[in-house]
Design a protein around this motif. Structure first.
Motif, PDB file in Angstrom:
ATOM      1  N   VAL A 161       5.615   9.123   0.350  1.00 44.28           N
ATOM      2  CA  VAL A 161       4.743   9.555  -0.722  1.00 44.28           C
ATOM      3  C   VAL A 161       3.652   8.508  -0.811  1.00 44.28           C
ATOM      4  O   VAL A 161       3.931   7.336  -0.756  1.00 44.28           O
ATOM      5  N   ASP A 186       1.912   5.391  -6.274  1.00 44.15           N
ATOM      6  CA  ASP A 186       2.757   5.968  -5.228  1.00 44.15           C
ATOM      7  C   ASP A 186       3.541   4.889  -4.488  1.00 44.15           C
ATOM      8  O   ASP A 186       4.686   5.093  -4.099  1.00 44.15           O
ATOM      9  N   SER A 219       7.514   5.086  -4.750  1.00 47.28           N
ATOM     10  CA  SER A 219       8.156   5.471  -3.497  1.00 47.28           C
ATOM     11  C   SER A 219       9.110   4.395  -2.990  1.00 47.28           C
ATOM     12  O   SER A 219      10.116   4.703  -2.351  1.00 47.28           O
ATOM     13  N   PRO A 236      -2.015   7.671   2.618  1.00 49.28           N
ATOM     14  CA  PRO A 236      -0.595   7.463   2.339  1.00 49.28           C
ATOM     15  C   PRO A 236       0.055   6.528   3.347  1.00 49.28           C
ATOM     16  O   PRO A 236      -0.351   6.474   4.507  1.00 49.28           O
TER      17      PRO A 236
END
Length: 360
Positions: A15, A165, A169, A346
């Motif tokens: 993620v 994120d 994550s 990402p």
């Protein structure tokens, strides 16, 4: 060859990671300290010309948190190579330690050398603000990368991923490996590193969700991005918390040191180590079963993007305003977001199935 994480479609990416700037928890964050930073110099009303060519002969300098950090060495070299593409010259200068004020003297020297742009991975969001704003007052563009400076004293921030994120994550990845149960710790870099602190705050918030009710963060330790200190901090965590189940080290120095300690100890196979690392650092520990998986983005792409962003700023292709777009060579087009932030993309998860596909 490792391509941009933005283009990974054949493998499972994590993620999206962080809007960073970080290196530890428990210290001050960008949001809580930026108001204390020196006021930025008055900005011009310049408008961007996206069709303007990149000026030839630009002088840019990379100032990492510390020059002996393998991750930052990879990153800065890519930025230096990018400068050659647009017919500029670039160099890396910096301290051998990651203390809060260690970068100040280097900024002052770069001002005297009349660099066109200073690219900085800040050890402390505010300690560098005074000299950075002096640089800006003299027309030098300031781009932070990896670890952000206060937004009041830089023109642009090149973030590896969304900070939220990244933090969330990391918790999700560790939780999956310990069945959402047990005591955990974080092994960070320095207590003032903005990216680390931001990530850790999101880790803490993630842990408040019901699915983590059986997990407990017992300690945030600081290895100061020093291999030996990080190794010793890992040893101290395992001795102080006999029920510890996992360690998150969101720093490439820390995760390698933690894995090395666990690999040669009675804790191998009992303690989960994860975080952010490079494949070459972590390959041995993945293959010997110490580390199941970890994450990172491509530092080469981050340095390359930062270099082109700085050149675009100096050349007037962008001003740092939200919504502006620019092309970063082979990586393609990027859009500037809120607070003059540009996100690479990402991060990517590395494990035994794919680690041999990468070399950095």
């Amino acid at each position: 060859m490792f391509t941009s994480p933005r283009r990974f479609t054949s493998v499972v990416a994590m993620v999206g990671l962080v809007s960073l700037g970080l290196a530890a928890c428990g210290g001050t964050t960008k949001e809580s300290t930026s108001s204390q930073a020196p006021a930025a110099p008055a900005q011009t009303s310049a408008t961007a010309d996206p069709n303007a060519p990149i000026k030839e002969g630009l002088k840019v300098a990379f100032l990492p948190k510390q020059i002996n950090n393998p991750y930052l060495t990879i990153l800065d070299k890519a930025g230096i190579d990018a400068a050659a593409e647009y017919k500029g010259t670039a160099k890396e200068v910096g301290p051998s330690d990651a203390s809060a004020s260690s970068q100040v003297s280097y900024i002052n020297t770069l001002i005297q050398q009349q660099q066109d742009a200073i690219l900085i991975s800040a050890n402390d969001a505010n300690a560098v603000c005074g000299p950075l704003n002096q640089a800006r007052a003299k027309g030098i563009k300031v781009v932070s990368y990896d670890s952000d400076a206060s937004k009041d004293c830089r023109d642009l921030f090149i973030n590896q991923a969304s900070s939220e994120d990244v933090g969330r994550s990391e918790v999700k990845m560790l939780a999956d490996m310990i069945d959402h149960k047990g005591e955990i710790a974080v092994l960070s870099a320095t207590a003032n590193a903005t990216n680390q602190n931001t990530w850790i705050e999101f880790m803490k918030d993630e842990l408040t969700k019901p699915e983590y009710k059986d997990m407990k963060l017992v300690k945030v330790a600081y290895g100061d991005d020093d291999d030996q200190k990080s190794f010793q901090e890992t040893q101290g965590l395992l001795q102080a918390y006999p029920n510890l189940k996992g360690i998150i080290a969101p720093t490439t120095v820390g995760i390698a040191a933690a894995a090395r300690y666990v690999s040669g100890s009675k804790y191998k196979g009992k303690i989960v180590v994860t975080g952010l690392g490079t494949p070459n650092q972590m390959r041995e520990f993945v293959k010997n079963g110490t580390v199941e998986k970890f994450a990172l983005w491509n530092p080469k792409d981050l340095g390359y993007l930062a270099s082109y962003a700085a050149a675009s700023l100096v050349s007037g292709r962008i001003t740092g305003a939200e919504g502006e777009k620019f092309t970063a060579g082979k990586l393609g087009e990027f859009t500037i977001g809120k607070d003059a932030e540009v996100i690479l993309g990402p991060p990517f998860t590395f494990d035994a199935n794919n680690i041999d596909d990468f070399d950095f």
